[in-house]
Design an enzyme around this catalytic site. Structure first.
Site, PDB file in Angstrom:
ATOM      1  N   HIS A   1       0.840  -1.210   0.000  1.00 43.34           N
ATOM      2  CA  HIS A   1       0.000   0.000   0.000  1.00 43.34           C
ATOM      3  C   HIS A   1       0.872   1.257   0.000  1.00 43.34           C
ATOM      4  CE1 HIS A   1      -2.781  -2.886   2.213  1.00 43.34           C
ATOM      5  NE2 HIS A   1      -3.553  -2.469   1.235  1.00 43.34           N
TER       6      HIS A   1
ATOM      7  N   GLN B   1     -18.334  -6.461  -0.508  1.00 42.54           N
ATOM      8  CA  GLN B   1     -17.493  -7.324  -1.353  1.00 42.54           C
ATOM      9  C   GLN B   1     -17.131  -8.637  -0.655  1.00 42.54           C
ATOM     10  OE1 GLN B   1     -14.436  -4.088  -1.526  1.00 42.54           O
ATOM     11  NE2 GLN B   1     -12.959  -5.757  -1.493  1.00 42.54           N
TER      12      GLN B   1
ATOM     13  N   GLN C   1      -1.373  -4.111  -8.767  1.00 38.82           N
ATOM     14  CA  GLN C   1      -1.645  -5.138  -9.792  1.00 38.82           C
ATOM     15  C   GLN C   1      -1.906  -6.506  -9.167  1.00 38.82           C
ATOM     16  OE1 GLN C   1       1.678  -5.046 -12.498  1.00 38.82           O
ATOM     17  NE2 GLN C   1       0.755  -3.427 -13.730  1.00 38.82           N
ATOM     18  N   LYS C   2      -1.711  -6.648  -7.847  1.00 41.81           N
ATOM     19  CA  LYS C   2      -1.902  -7.976  -7.265  1.00 41.81           C
ATOM     20  C   LYS C   2      -3.335  -8.463  -7.472  1.00 41.81           C
ATOM     21  CE  LYS C   2      -2.576  -9.204  -3.012  1.00 41.81           C
ATOM     22  NZ  LYS C   2      -3.568 -10.248  -2.877  1.00 41.81           N
TER      23      LYS C   2
ATOM     24  N   GLN D   1      -9.459  -7.175 -10.474  1.00 39.88           N
ATOM     25  CA  GLN D   1     -10.055  -5.962  -9.899  1.00 39.88           C
ATOM     26  C   GLN D   1      -9.558  -4.716 -10.632  1.00 39.88           C
ATOM     27  OE1 GLN D   1     -10.520  -4.982  -5.504  1.00 39.88           O
ATOM     28  NE2 GLN D   1      -8.564  -3.960  -5.899  1.00 39.88           N
TER      29      GLN D   1
HETATM   30  O1  PAF Z   1      -8.232  -3.911  -3.052  1.00 38.26           O
HETATM   31  C1  PAF Z   1      -8.851  -3.507  -2.035  1.00 38.26           C
HETATM   32  O2  PAF Z   1      -8.279  -3.268  -0.970  1.00 38.26           O
HETATM   33  C2  PAF Z   1     -10.362  -3.302  -2.114  1.00 38.26           C
HETATM   34  O3  PAF Z   1     -10.954  -4.244  -2.956  1.00 38.26           O
HETATM   35  C3  PAF Z   1     -10.755  -1.873  -2.537  1.00 38.26           C
HETATM   36  C4  PAF Z   1     -10.277  -1.523  -3.926  1.00 38.26           C
HETATM   37  C5  PAF Z   1     -10.191  -0.865  -1.534  1.00 38.26           C
HETATM   38  C6  PAF Z   1     -12.293  -1.722  -2.541  1.00 38.26           C
HETATM   39  O4  PAF Z   1     -12.837  -1.991  -1.295  1.00 38.26           O
END
Ligand code: PAF
Length: 283
Positions: free
Chosen positions: A41, A65, A153-154, A158
Site C-alpha cells: 500500500h 465485497q 496489480q496484485k 479488480q
Molecule cells: O483492493 C482492495 O483493498 C479493495 O478491494 C478496494 C479496492 C479498496 C475496494 O474496497
C-alpha cells in the site's frame, strides 16, 4: 517530521477537506484501501505522490465485497499503525467513513460490471465480489473526485474491472496499476498474509516461483497448455487447493492458447490451509 493526515469521517467534512486540497488547482490522487496497510500500500501512496500534488487514502473495509462465509468481521483492522504509516508518508487526507455513511439506510443500488468482471476467474469463486468492489470504488471516485486513482496489480482482475468501469461511466478518473510488491522470497504482499501459519508461509512463495517458471517456458516458445498443466500440478503438489491457474489476455482477460494471442498474464488463486492467496505476473 511525520505530519498527521487530516481524517474525514462524514461527507460534508470530506468535501470541505477536498475543497481545501484543491485550492490552487492541485492535482489529487486517491489510493483506495481497506487498511491493514503494508509496504505494498505504501508503494501505491508513493507512486500517487509522484504523480499528484495531494494524496487521499481511503480506509474502508467494504462489507458488500465479502460473502457471508468470508472474513469481513475478522479482516485485520490496524487503525493506529495505519495512521502512523500514512503520517510518515505525508499523506494529506484519510477518508474513513463508517458503513452507515457509505451505505445509508435504504441503500439499494449496485454497479454491475461485465467484460473483465465475468472472466471466469475470481468471479467464479466470489460471485458477489466485483459488484461490491465496483459499487464502493464508484462511490469513492464520486466522493473524492480524484484526478487519478492508484491500485496494485496484485488484484489484477479488480484492476481491469475498475479501469473499465471508470472509462465506461465517464468518471473522469485515470486508473493507474502499480507492480506488485513482494517479500524477498517472492510472496506477494497482502493484508491476508498474517493468516498464514509458519509452515504455510514457507510454502506460499511456490505460487510466484511456479508462475515465473511457466512464464519463462511460454516466452521460450514451449506449448502454453502443457506449461500451464505442469504448473498447476506443481502448485497442487506443494499442498495448495487450486481454484485456478490460467493464462489470459492481459487487457480483456479472455483465454489465450499461445504467445501469439498475447499480451499474456498468468493468474492464480489457491488455498493453503484456510487462507486463499491470489497472484499474477506478465509473460
Ligand atoms: O483492493 C482492495 O483493498 C479493495 O478491494 C478496494 C479496492 C479498496 C475496494 O474496497
Amino acid at each position: 517530521m511525520p505530519h498527521t493526515p487530516a481524517v474525514a469521517r462524514t461527507l460534508p467534512s470530506l468535501h470541505r477537506a477536498i475543497d481545501k486540497l484543491r485550492a490552487r488547482k492541485a492535482r489529487v490522487a486517491l489510493v483506495p484501501t481497506m487498511g491493514a496497510l503494508h509496504e505494498g500500500h505504501l508503494t501505491l501512496v508513493r507512486q500517487a505522490k509522484r504523480r499528484c500534488d495531494k494524496v487521499i487514502v481511503s480506509i474502508f473495509v467494504n462489507p458488500t465485497q465479502f460473502a457471508p462465509h468470508e472474513d469481513f468481521s475478522t479482516y485485520p483492522r490496524t487503525w493506529k499503525a495505519d495512521i502512523a504509516k500514512l503520517a510518515a508518508e505525508r499523506v494529506d487526507l484519510v477518508w474513513n467513513p463508517d458503513v452507515k455513511t457509505m451505505y445509508p439506510d435504504g441503500f439499494a443500488s449496485r454497479i454491475s460490471c461485465e467484460g473483465p468482471a465475468v472472466a471466469d476467474l475470481e468471479d467464479r469463486f466470489r460471485p458477489h465480489f466485483f459488484s461490491g468492489v465496483a459499487t464502493v470504488v464508484g462511490k469513492l471516485f464520486v466522493q473524492c473526485r480524484p484526478d487519478i486513482a492508484v491500485f496494485g496489480q496484485k488484484d489484477y482482475q479488480q484492476l481491469r474491472v475498475v479501469t473499465r468501469m471508470a472509462r465506461d461511466l465517464d468518471l473522469g478518473v485515470k486508473v493507474i496499476g502499480i507492480t506488485t510488491v513482494r517479500e524477498t522470497d517472492g510472496l506477494a504482499m497482502s493484508s491476508r498474509n498474517v493468516y498464514l501459519s509458519p509452515d504455510e508461509r514457507r510454502v506460499a512463495p511456490t505460487l510466484y516461483r511456479t508462475m515465473k517458471a511457466c512464464a519463462k517456458k511460454i516466452r521460450a516458445g514451449d506449448d502454453l497448455v502443457t506449461a500451464m498443466t505442469e504448473g498447476a500440478a506443481l502448485i497442487s503438489g506443494a499442498g495448495f487447493a487450486l481454484d485456478y491457474f490460467e493464462a489470459r489476455h492481459a487487457e480483456t482477460l479472455a483465454p489465450v492458447a499461445s504467445l501469439a494471442d498475447g499480451p499474456i498474464r498468468l493468474l492464480v488463486a489457491a488455498k493453503i490451509g484456510t487462507t486463499r492467496l491470489i497472484d499474477n505476473i506478465g509473460v
